[in-house]
Design an enzyme around this catalytic site. Sequence first.
Site, mmCIF file in Angstrom:
data_model
loop_
_atom_site.group_PDB
_atom_site.id
_atom_site.type_symbol
_atom_site.label_atom_id
_atom_site.label_comp_id
_atom_site.label_asym_id
_atom_site.label_seq_id
_atom_site.Cartn_x
_atom_site.Cartn_y
_atom_site.Cartn_z
ATOM 1 N N PRO A 183 17.941 -5.896 20.478
ATOM 2 C CA PRO A 183 17.504 -7.281 20.503
ATOM 3 C C PRO A 183 17.250 -7.782 21.915
ATOM 4 C CG PRO A 183 19.785 -7.091 19.737
ATOM 5 C CD PRO A 183 19.394 -5.796 20.332
ATOM 6 N N GLU A 184 16.277 -8.649 22.019
ATOM 7 C CA GLU A 184 15.978 -9.308 23.285
ATOM 8 C C GLU A 184 16.422 -10.767 23.160
ATOM 9 O OE1 GLU A 184 11.916 -8.456 24.511
ATOM 10 O OE2 GLU A 184 11.890 -6.658 23.265
ATOM 11 N N ARG A 224 23.339 3.997 17.073
ATOM 12 C CA ARG A 224 23.246 4.878 18.250
ATOM 13 C C ARG A 224 24.438 4.796 19.200
ATOM 14 N NH1 ARG A 224 17.175 4.430 20.429
ATOM 15 N NH2 ARG A 224 17.802 6.191 21.707
ATOM 16 N N ARG A 254 8.013 -7.949 45.148
ATOM 17 C CA ARG A 254 8.063 -6.655 44.469
ATOM 18 C C ARG A 254 6.677 -6.031 44.377
ATOM 19 N NH1 ARG A 254 12.651 -6.495 40.948
ATOM 20 N NH2 ARG A 254 11.824 -4.449 40.406
#
Length: 271
Positions: free
Chosen positions: A2-3, A113, A152
């Site tokens: 989930p985000e 997992r 960046r």
Amino acid sequence: MPELPEVETIRRDLLQLVRGRTITDAFISPNAPRLVQIIAPADFCRGLTGRRIEDVDRRGKYLLFRVARGLTWAVHLRMTGRLLHNPAEPDGPYVRAHFRLDDGARIVFVDLRKFGTMWLVDDESLVIGALGPEPLGESFTLALLSGLLARRSAPVKAVLLDQTAIAGIGNIYADEALFAARINPRRPADSLSRPAARRLHAAIQEVLLTALGDRGSSFRDYLDPSGREGGHHLKVKVFRRTEEPCYDCARPIKRIKLAGRSTHFCPKCQR
DNA sequence: CGTTACCTGAAA
DNA sequence: TTTCAGGTAACG
């Protein structure tokens, strides 16, 4: 898995279900040896038992249960973790932890997992200290994003996925935000024009808010605490739409590998 | 900076 | 059989 939109959905649901409840019993499965960080599972269970849940917060993709006497029970679901409230089958094969509450309810942590992690800490900065700003918070201004991008040279998608830059964006919403902003995911972050940075800032907030309104995306494993799917996977524009026609130009969506992740975009619409 | 490892399956 | 998976830490 989930985000931000999925974790925030879980937070809101659990807040209604568990606030004010006391944990009467905690169990960590012996087949999940890496689940509890820093302390031993037995100490984690002892530390939680008897404590009242006073609030449920979120930072990035972390859930933060504020429990009695200043402790924080932090949970990260990683790829396949679920926190279920009174599930139909509380003893399924992937149950890694469960918690009993004083109203008789059960919170079950299911994780195929075994990547999920939990902490019990008095200092939350041990867990979330390095996170960047919340993309839906007041501090996430255009100036902040522009400053971030300017420092960046990595592909802009890699910066969106960097939780120390911005907290909570993952693979789905990085791809969706870059499509909404019409920016090629490979573009070096420091090469974005002023208007492109402005589009990206708006796109991040719009994409996350829309997904939150849909209670997240359920491509594979995500379920809310009541076991229901989100709805946003039905609305994505590029994510996992490889070779399907772009909704704007009808040319096929392409998939590449970037920052170690599958990346979906329209080469014509995103420059 | 981009790979590799952590796990277990589902899908290609 | 091989690849892929809403994530991230630890590599080189």
